[in-house]
Design a protein around this motif. Structure first.
Motif, PDB file in Angstrom:
ATOM      1  N   LEU A   5      -7.185 -11.380  -5.858  1.00  0.00           N
ATOM      2  CA  LEU A   5      -8.522 -10.822  -6.158  1.00  0.00           C
ATOM      3  C   LEU A   5      -8.042  -9.982  -7.307  1.00  0.00           C
ATOM      4  O   LEU A   5      -8.951  -9.625  -8.253  1.00  0.00           O
ATOM      5  CB  LEU A   5      -8.858 -10.114  -4.750  1.00  0.00           C
ATOM      6  CG  LEU A   5      -9.262 -10.869  -3.623  1.00  0.00           C
ATOM      7  CD1 LEU A   5      -9.759  -9.869  -2.513  1.00  0.00           C
ATOM      8  CD2 LEU A   5     -10.507 -11.467  -4.087  1.00  0.00           C
ATOM      9  N   GLY A   6      -7.176  -9.227  -7.454  1.00  0.00           N
ATOM     10  CA  GLY A   6      -6.647  -8.459  -8.577  1.00  0.00           C
ATOM     11  C   GLY A   6      -6.765  -9.128  -9.837  1.00  0.00           C
ATOM     12  O   GLY A   6      -7.063  -8.796 -10.998  1.00  0.00           O
ATOM     13  N   VAL A   7      -6.150 -10.362  -9.790  1.00  0.00           N
ATOM     14  CA  VAL A   7      -5.993 -11.211 -11.092  1.00  0.00           C
ATOM     15  C   VAL A   7      -7.466 -11.813 -11.328  1.00  0.00           C
ATOM     16  O   VAL A   7      -7.703 -11.753 -12.821  1.00  0.00           O
ATOM     17  CB  VAL A   7      -4.860 -12.458 -10.761  1.00  0.00           C
ATOM     18  CG1 VAL A   7      -5.218 -13.386 -12.079  1.00  0.00           C
ATOM     19  CG2 VAL A   7      -3.487 -11.943 -10.727  1.00  0.00           C
ATOM     20  N   LEU A   8      -7.883 -12.142 -10.495  1.00  0.00           N
ATOM     21  CA  LEU A   8      -9.628 -12.601 -10.746  1.00  0.00           C
ATOM     22  C   LEU A   8     -10.401 -11.311 -11.180  1.00  0.00           C
ATOM     23  O   LEU A   8     -11.158 -11.661 -12.225  1.00  0.00           O
ATOM     24  CB  LEU A   8     -10.072 -13.124  -9.408  1.00  0.00           C
ATOM     25  CG  LEU A   8      -9.748 -14.482  -9.077  1.00  0.00           C
ATOM     26  CD1 LEU A   8     -10.220 -14.832  -7.691  1.00  0.00           C
ATOM     27  CD2 LEU A   8      -9.840 -15.695 -10.265  1.00  0.00           C
ATOM     28  N   PHE A   9     -10.287 -10.352 -10.759  1.00  0.00           N
ATOM     29  CA  PHE A   9     -10.934  -8.978 -11.475  1.00  0.00           C
ATOM     30  C   PHE A   9     -10.420  -8.525 -12.421  1.00  0.00           C
ATOM     31  O   PHE A   9     -11.566  -8.536 -13.551  1.00  0.00           O
ATOM     32  CB  PHE A   9     -10.456  -7.976 -10.249  1.00  0.00           C
ATOM     33  CG  PHE A   9     -11.297  -6.514 -10.658  1.00  0.00           C
ATOM     34  CD1 PHE A   9     -12.718  -6.334 -10.566  1.00  0.00           C
ATOM     35  CD2 PHE A   9     -10.585  -5.760 -11.327  1.00  0.00           C
ATOM     36  CE1 PHE A   9     -13.339  -5.162 -11.093  1.00  0.00           C
ATOM     37  CE2 PHE A   9     -11.206  -4.379 -11.855  1.00  0.00           C
ATOM     38  CZ  PHE A   9     -12.534  -4.312 -11.711  1.00  0.00           C
ATOM     39  N   VAL A  10      -9.236  -8.918 -12.860  1.00  0.00           N
ATOM     40  CA  VAL A  10      -9.046  -8.589 -14.282  1.00  0.00           C
ATOM     41  C   VAL A  10      -9.305  -9.652 -15.287  1.00  0.00           C
ATOM     42  O   VAL A  10      -9.811  -9.363 -16.487  1.00  0.00           O
ATOM     43  CB  VAL A  10      -7.289  -8.397 -14.280  1.00  0.00           C
ATOM     44  CG1 VAL A  10      -6.920  -8.355 -15.806  1.00  0.00           C
ATOM     45  CG2 VAL A  10      -6.785  -7.132 -13.683  1.00  0.00           C
ATOM     46  N   ALA A  11      -9.365 -10.698 -15.039  1.00  0.00           N
ATOM     47  CA  ALA A  11      -9.673 -12.102 -15.620  1.00  0.00           C
ATOM     48  C   ALA A  11     -11.483 -11.847 -16.103  1.00  0.00           C
ATOM     49  O   ALA A  11     -11.844 -11.982 -17.094  1.00  0.00           O
ATOM     50  CB  ALA A  11      -9.550 -13.287 -15.233  1.00  0.00           C
TER      51      ALA A  11
END
Length: 77
Positions: A5-11
């Motif tokens: 979820l963190g990676v998707l949020f940053v992307a």
């Protein structure tokens, strides 16, 4: 799960910041390349977050050039 979820949020944040300026400047090729690189990095980030084994590209180069090293070593002896 949280790392994905963190990676998707940053992307998504990067998309929101970068895409409008590229679109406004009519940089279509740069937008395609940016999107491709962001997609690749997001997939690799998710894979790393799921603790998947990601191969090292230097290992591929070693497999390719190792036989060449043996040939050169045999020629120089």
């Amino acid at each position: 799960m949280w790392s994905v979820l963190g990676v998707l949020f940053v992307a998504i944040v990067i998309l929101i910041i970068e895409v409008p300026s590229l679109w406004k400047a009519k940089m279509k090729k740069e937008l395609w390349i940016f999107s491709f690189l962001l997609l690749c990095s997001t997939v690799l980030g998710i894979a790393k977050g799921l603790q998947m084994d990601i191969p090292n590209p230097l290992d591929w180069l070693a497999v390719i050039f190792e036989p060449l090293g043996y040939i050169l070593q045999g020629l120089l002896k």
